[in-house]
Design a protein around this motif. Sequence first.
Motif, mmCIF file in Angstrom:
data_model
loop_
_atom_site.group_PDB
_atom_site.id
_atom_site.type_symbol
_atom_site.label_atom_id
_atom_site.label_comp_id
_atom_site.label_asym_id
_atom_site.label_seq_id
_atom_site.Cartn_x
_atom_site.Cartn_y
_atom_site.Cartn_z
ATOM 1 N N ARG A 44 0.768 -1.078 -0.048
ATOM 2 C CA ARG A 44 -0.237 -0.157 -0.138
ATOM 3 C C ARG A 44 0.848 1.257 0.092
ATOM 4 N N ALA A 45 2.014 1.312 0.511
ATOM 5 C CA ALA A 45 2.861 2.446 0.680
ATOM 6 C C ALA A 45 3.583 2.582 -0.535
ATOM 7 N N LYS A 46 3.882 1.552 -1.340
ATOM 8 C CA LYS A 46 4.743 1.653 -2.492
ATOM 9 C C LYS A 46 3.648 2.393 -3.498
ATOM 10 N N GLY A 47 2.391 2.016 -3.228
ATOM 11 C CA GLY A 47 1.291 2.646 -4.326
ATOM 12 C C GLY A 47 1.128 3.952 -4.067
ATOM 13 N N ASN A 48 1.040 4.394 -2.624
ATOM 14 C CA ASN A 48 0.587 5.658 -2.107
ATOM 15 C C ASN A 48 1.938 6.566 -2.481
ATOM 16 N N LEU A 49 3.272 6.252 -2.581
ATOM 17 C CA LEU A 49 4.400 6.839 -2.759
ATOM 18 C C LEU A 49 4.018 7.308 -4.370
#
Length: 548
Positions: free
Chosen positions: A247-252
Amino acid sequence: MLWTRMELPCWCLLLLSSLQSLSANGDFFTSIGHMTDLLYTEKDLVTSLKDYIRAEENKLDQVKRWADKLDSLTATATQDPEGFLGHPVNAFKLMKRLNTEWGDLESLVLKDTTDGFISNLTIQRQYFPTEEDQTGAAKALLRLQDTYRLDANTISTGNLPGVLHKSQMTVEDCYELGKIAYSDVDYYHTELWMTQALKQFDEGEESTLDKVTVLDYLSYAVYQQGEIERALEYTKRLLELDPEHQRAKGNLKYFEFQLEKQKKAAEEEPGKEKERGKREATKKEKKKKAKKAFSLIPERAKYEMLCRGEGIRMTPRRQSRLFCRYYDNNHNPQYVLAPVRQQDEWDSPYIVRYIDIISDAEIEKVKQLAKPRLRRATVHDPQTGKLTTAQYRVSKSAWLTGYEDPVIDKINQRIEDLTGLEMDTAEELQVANYGVGGQYEPHFDFGRKDEPDAFKELGTGNRIATWLFYMSDVAAGGATVFPDVGAAVWPQKGSAVFWYNLFASGEGDYSTRHAACPVLVGNKWVSNKWIHERGQEWRRSCGLSETE
């Protein structure tokens, strides 16, 4: 020797009967008076737990450490239960322990054996606080934070005014508050408490949580408030700890895209940016001017200001016209030789306070009679005319009649002697105990013209006046405030305040709209008498004008 399910000790049976009566009331968090019993319950559970540990010491090392920690806590708490629970963090942590952590402990013990301790705990847990209680206590902390403008660190470290039993919050406690705010789509408080949890992590506090979870909530809460740049910073920090967090990779990528988009828009429209800046500056100037006029401030803001002791609108000239005196109500036989002390609290509406008007012994008797009957306080529903619970009134109350005990009859007669008003048509004495952050938001005591059926079932007319006893001192908070006129009256044990809700003409005095501020630290007990119109025809002369 271990107890079986059929061989519970006597003290446990007594405890269960006490818990059964408490559980019928529910809503533990709405009354500090009821919550004190939970401290003894928890202490008894620790005692039972230690007995079990002695039998299974080698197997249950983890459980023994838990018991030692709680043994120390409950020993301190039960020396002054009400004072201990007067600290809102202690009350919240009590809800959290009994609702969540004891359940986790039960699961741990069940992995090994099902002996006497599990039997005791399982039986008692059905009378424990619920998820609603834990959530209610958490929301109360958020309410106190807003009303008294406290930062998360002040609450977490327990540095509250008047505190006797200082208690600090753990990373898990801060995280729990943030998560409850998140579930209510309250991203402002989510950010405050996840930031505090992260701060305590960074300071080296050990926790069963991990920073990744906290940063995940924090980045999303910040993003939802429109701060994409900060959300990006927290996301990068999360990925340093867990590079594979999907999720964090997508949010970044999403946050970087949004920031680039904003940057291009700003470069293409520099003129509009300047114009927008001028508009913002103009808005700020208007806000500053509006703050100068108290009447223009929204009621909620006035209410919170008065609760903090700000915005009280009493000029020195008006103050000079307020007096204190010895009062016998036109030579009432009860008070000719021993008049009572009376002092003016406010001029319009006229509010007076009677000093030392109820003794400590009478207060204890009233509390003793009321405590077993305390139920979640209700309000009149203007649509139905019936009593119902409301989120804006956080307390428990009980009603006491004069024929139940001579003390109540004596108190009712005292109110009649001092006010000169008929008590036969008044409502019963209502006793209220406020819970964690207990409050009663701005309201009228009398029925307005758009509420013709407010007190129809009583058949005694409108509420002409209010008499309010303060049965405890409050370390911080808990004032009675009148937002429309900028008045604040602070609790003083043994005193009572009195005001008329209706003018002599029978018309409602809208300046009597009042509220009970949240209790920040302490335990607030009050009792009140609502006096009605019927029976006052020869006791209070009618006015010739509407506002006379």
